[in-house]
Every structure is written in C-alpha cells, then in structure tokens.
Design a protein around this motif. Structure first.
Motif, PDB file in Angstrom:
ATOM      1  N   PHE A 157       0.821  -1.207   0.000  1.00  0.00           N
ATOM      2  CA  PHE A 157       0.000   0.000   0.000  1.00  0.00           C
ATOM      3  C   PHE A 157       0.860   1.264   0.000  1.00  0.00           C
ATOM      4  N   PHE A 158       1.842   1.340   0.892  1.00  0.00           N
ATOM      5  CA  PHE A 158       2.644   2.562   0.993  1.00  0.00           C
ATOM      6  C   PHE A 158       3.585   2.741  -0.199  1.00  0.00           C
ATOM      7  N   ALA A 159       3.791   1.668  -0.962  1.00  0.00           N
ATOM      8  CA  ALA A 159       4.593   1.797  -2.181  1.00  0.00           C
ATOM      9  C   ALA A 159       3.725   2.115  -3.404  1.00  0.00           C
ATOM     10  N   SER A 160       2.400   2.068  -3.219  1.00  0.00           N
ATOM     11  CA  SER A 160       1.487   2.292  -4.340  1.00  0.00           C
ATOM     12  C   SER A 160       1.205   3.776  -4.523  1.00  0.00           C
ATOM     13  N   PRO A 161       0.657   4.171  -5.679  1.00  0.00           N
ATOM     14  CA  PRO A 161       0.277   5.578  -5.869  1.00  0.00           C
ATOM     15  C   PRO A 161      -0.754   6.054  -4.853  1.00  0.00           C
ATOM     16  N   HIS A 162      -1.544   5.138  -4.303  1.00  0.00           N
ATOM     17  CA  HIS A 162      -2.558   5.524  -3.329  1.00  0.00           C
ATOM     18  C   HIS A 162      -1.956   5.876  -1.976  1.00  0.00           C
ATOM     19  N   GLY A 163      -0.846   5.224  -1.623  1.00  0.00           N
ATOM     20  CA  GLY A 163      -0.339   5.378  -0.261  1.00  0.00           C
ATOM     21  C   GLY A 163       1.005   6.036  -0.121  1.00  0.00           C
ATOM     22  N   VAL A 164       1.709   6.285  -1.221  1.00  0.00           N
ATOM     23  CA  VAL A 164       3.088   6.751  -1.105  1.00  0.00           C
ATOM     24  C   VAL A 164       3.178   8.099  -0.405  1.00  0.00           C
ATOM     25  N   ARG A 165       2.220   8.990  -0.599  1.00  0.00           N
ATOM     26  CA  ARG A 165       2.291  10.310   0.028  1.00  0.00           C
ATOM     27  C   ARG A 165       1.943  10.255   1.519  1.00  0.00           C
ATOM     28  N   LEU A 166       1.419   9.122   1.974  1.00  0.00           N
ATOM     29  CA  LEU A 166       1.049   8.967   3.384  1.00  0.00           C
ATOM     30  C   LEU A 166       2.069   8.145   4.163  1.00  0.00           C
ATOM     31  N   SER A 177      -3.937  -0.335  12.899  1.00  0.00           N
ATOM     32  CA  SER A 177      -5.246  -0.396  13.563  1.00  0.00           C
ATOM     33  C   SER A 177      -6.349  -0.740  12.569  1.00  0.00           C
ATOM     34  N   LEU A 178      -6.314  -0.151  11.375  1.00  0.00           N
ATOM     35  CA  LEU A 178      -7.335  -0.458  10.370  1.00  0.00           C
ATOM     36  C   LEU A 178      -7.276  -1.930   9.972  1.00  0.00           C
ATOM     37  N   LEU A 179      -6.072  -2.466   9.826  1.00  0.00           N
ATOM     38  CA  LEU A 179      -5.941  -3.886   9.464  1.00  0.00           C
ATOM     39  C   LEU A 179      -6.362  -4.778  10.622  1.00  0.00           C
ATOM     40  N   TRP A 180      -6.092  -4.351  11.838  1.00  0.00           N
ATOM     41  CA  TRP A 180      -6.549  -5.088  13.018  1.00  0.00           C
ATOM     42  C   TRP A 180      -8.070  -5.225  12.973  1.00  0.00           C
ATOM     43  N   TYR A 181      -8.754  -4.123  12.730  1.00  0.00           N
ATOM     44  CA  TYR A 181     -10.214  -4.164  12.627  1.00  0.00           C
ATOM     45  C   TYR A 181     -10.656  -5.035  11.452  1.00  0.00           C
ATOM     46  N   ALA A 182     -10.060  -4.823  10.281  1.00  0.00           N
ATOM     47  CA  ALA A 182     -10.526  -5.496   9.068  1.00  0.00           C
ATOM     48  C   ALA A 182     -10.285  -6.998   9.109  1.00  0.00           C
ATOM     49  N   ILE A 183      -9.212  -7.440   9.757  1.00  0.00           N
ATOM     50  CA  ILE A 183      -8.845  -8.855   9.745  1.00  0.00           C
ATOM     51  C   ILE A 183      -9.427  -9.608  10.936  1.00  0.00           C
ATOM     52  N   GLU A 222      -8.820  10.074   5.996  1.00  0.00           N
ATOM     53  CA  GLU A 222      -8.042  10.209   4.760  1.00  0.00           C
ATOM     54  C   GLU A 222      -7.291   8.910   4.453  1.00  0.00           C
ATOM     55  N   LEU A 223      -6.705   8.309   5.487  1.00  0.00           N
ATOM     56  CA  LEU A 223      -5.983   7.049   5.287  1.00  0.00           C
ATOM     57  C   LEU A 223      -6.939   5.955   4.822  1.00  0.00           C
ATOM     58  N   ALA A 224      -8.124   5.878   5.431  1.00  0.00           N
ATOM     59  CA  ALA A 224      -9.088   4.840   5.055  1.00  0.00           C
ATOM     60  C   ALA A 224      -9.509   4.990   3.601  1.00  0.00           C
ATOM     61  N   ARG A 225      -9.762   6.217   3.154  1.00  0.00           N
ATOM     62  CA  ARG A 225     -10.170   6.418   1.765  1.00  0.00           C
ATOM     63  C   ARG A 225      -9.062   5.981   0.804  1.00  0.00           C
ATOM     64  N   ALA A 226      -7.817   6.288   1.141  1.00  0.00           N
ATOM     65  CA  ALA A 226      -6.703   5.887   0.281  1.00  0.00           C
ATOM     66  C   ALA A 226      -6.557   4.369   0.263  1.00  0.00           C
ATOM     67  N   PHE A 227      -6.682   3.727   1.438  1.00  0.00           N
ATOM     68  CA  PHE A 227      -6.514   2.280   1.493  1.00  0.00           C
ATOM     69  C   PHE A 227      -7.669   1.572   0.798  1.00  0.00           C
TER      70      PHE A 227
END
Length: 313
Positions: A157-166, A177-183, A222-227
């Motif tokens: 994710f952080f290497a992708s165009p969606h996440g690199v700026r974050l 935390s988001l992955l903790w919830y999602a998984i 903002e992070l959730a929308r990008a992910f």
C-alpha cells in the motif's frame, strides 16, 4: 381405537426432503444468505432463506420461510439484484448445514438477543430442516492473514500511488489499527470494504478501541479512503461500489471527529506516553518487571501434570 390424525400430512412429515442449497453472497462480504429448497410430502415446496451477518462474526441474524419453490425464489433474487455485486452458487447440503447451525449457535450467545419480525420465530423450523441434512460440512472459513502477510500488504500500500504520500510513522501506525479491525473483526477480509463496514469502524470501533491523541486519530478518514481505493483496485471491485464506500467515509467524518474529540479531551502527548507505558507494564506484571525485561527468550519448562486429574489431562 385411535382416530385418524388430521390433517393426515402430519403423519408423513418425516418424509420432508431438503434437496437444494444456494449461497447468495455479495462481493463486499457484509453477509450471506443460505437458501434451502424443501419438498414436503405430497409435492408442496417451500424455501427457507437464512441471513448470516459477517459483521457479527457469522451469526444468523434473520430467517424467513416462503411457500414457493427455491427456483422461483433464487430467480427473483437474481433479477432484483442484477448488477449490484451479488453472486449465487449452489453449495453442498452438508456445507449449508454447517453454515446455518454454526451461525445459530453463535447468534444464541448474543445479548440482547438478535430479533426481527421473523427471527427467532422461524428458528425451530430452520433447525428442523437442517437436522435432516448430512453432517461433516464446512461453514464459513475466515481468510488467514498472519503477521508477515499483514506487513507485506502494508508495504504494498505505501509503495502504491494511493499510499506513497502517506508513508510516515503516524499513518503506518494507524494502518495497523485499520488492518486489526478489518482482519480480526467482521468477515476477516481487509480488501473488501462496504458502507456498513465503514460505519462500524468510525461510529464505534475506532473511537472505542484505539486510545490516542485527537490529531493522530483525525488522520484515519483520509488514510481509510486511500486504502479502500488501493484494496478495491487490487481485487477488482467496481468503481460504483468503491464510490459508495468512499462516500460513506465522508458521511461518517463529522460524528467521528466529535467522538474522538470528546474521548481525547485534555489528553496530551505526554498523557498518551504515560498511558501506553502503563499498559505495557500491566501486561508483564508491573513496572519493576518491565524494567527487568531483556531480549533473552524465557527458558522452556516441563509442564507439571501432578495436580491435574486424569480425566482432565
């Protein structure tokens, strides 16, 4: 001298046959309907529709019975949901029993009980239908995401165009935390996000489960929308469904900001540090025990069976 039983079909109820099972699922994984086709003695048919809510861990949340054949029920569902991301798959009868029986058992543990206009009123009938099905099937299987796979997903994710700026420490911590919830909650799939899943995250789970300063938690929408964009692109979710989910994030922002503002009022970075340190100390037995910890693994110890009764052992 006993008089004939009326109506006479009551004497033949044991000849009832559940002959087909269909799983109706949605691409975003909010829940599944297990649809059972049943033939009664004399040829009459009925269909049982059992809803399994994945946001409740796979509990049966509702069910209803209609006095028409399963072919018509499924056909109507297909026409009414065309283009909305639903799929319909015939499944093994033993698997249908595993899905439903497991969901009923889990749902019975909820308090207050799960109730609707037709549930639990239809529960005994549904259980009677599944009791005649074969055993040994497989119910819902949660996706497996061991720590290394979670880390790899975050790196992608952080290497992708969606996440690199974050890509910074705060956003990396929040993504954990988001992955903790999602998984670990709901369906267990971190790649499929729906409006309902987003609502649970921001209206309840995140403000309640993650204690942190306001400025840190405020980064989550903002992070959730990008992910969500990243995840939906990877698994091929339609742009229309992705747009609905992203709109749901925006709709939750005002209430979410109020919730985290009230929960973290007067909660400084120093307070956060002290709370986090104390929580770690509590986990290991106290401040002194925490200070004595080092990186050496604890030695293995042979288990002592002497005080354990044989039947328990």
């Amino acid at each position: 001298d006993r008089q004939p039983v009326e109506p006479r079909y009551l004497t033949k109820l044991s000849d009832t046959v559940t002959y087909r099972a269909v799983r109706m699922s949605h691409v975003l994984g909010d829940g599944d309907d297990i649809v059972l086709g049943v033939r009664l003695p004399g040829g009459h048919e009925l269909t049982a529709v059992v809803f399994i809510d994945q946001h409740m861990g796979g509990a049966v949340k509702d069910a209803f019975i209609v006095p028409v054949p399963i072919g018509k029920v499924v056909g109507d569902f297909v026409r009414e949901t065309d283009g909305q991301g639903f799929s319909f798959d015939d499944i093994d009868l033993a698997d249908a029993r595993a899905w439903i029986d497991g969901g009923i058992t889990l749902g019975s543990m909820f308090y207050p009980p799960l109730e609707s206009e037709t549930w639990p009123a239809s529960r005994l009938l549904v259980q009677w239908l599944t009791a005649g099905l074969p055993e040994g099937g497989t119910g819902y299987v949660r996706p497996e995401w061991p720590p290394q796979d979670r880390n790899h997903l975050a790196q992608r994710f952080f290497a992708s165009p969606h996440g690199v700026r974050l890509d910074n420490d705060d956003h990396r911590g929040l993504l954990e935390s988001l992955l903790w919830y999602a998984i670990d909650y709901g369906s267990g799939d971190p790649m499929r996000w729906s409006a309902q899943r987003v609502e649970i995250l921001f209206a309840d789970w995140l403000p309640r489960k993650v204690m942190a300063p306001f400025g840190y938690l405020a980064l989550a929408p903002e992070l959730a929308r990008a992910f969500i964009r990243f995840a939906h692109d990877e698994v091929g979710i339609s742009p229309e469904l992705t747009a609905e989910t992203l709109d749901a994030v925006i709709a939750q922002v005002p209430g979410y900001l109020r919730a985290i503002d009230s929960s973290s009022a007067g909660f400084s970075d120093s307070d956060w540090h002290d709370w986090e340190l104390q929580s770690v100390a509590d986990a290991v037995g106290g401040k002194e025990e925490l200070d004595r910890l080092d990186t050496q693994p604890l030695p293995d110890e042979e288990f002592d069976w002497s005080d354990i009764p044989e039947d328990i052992a």
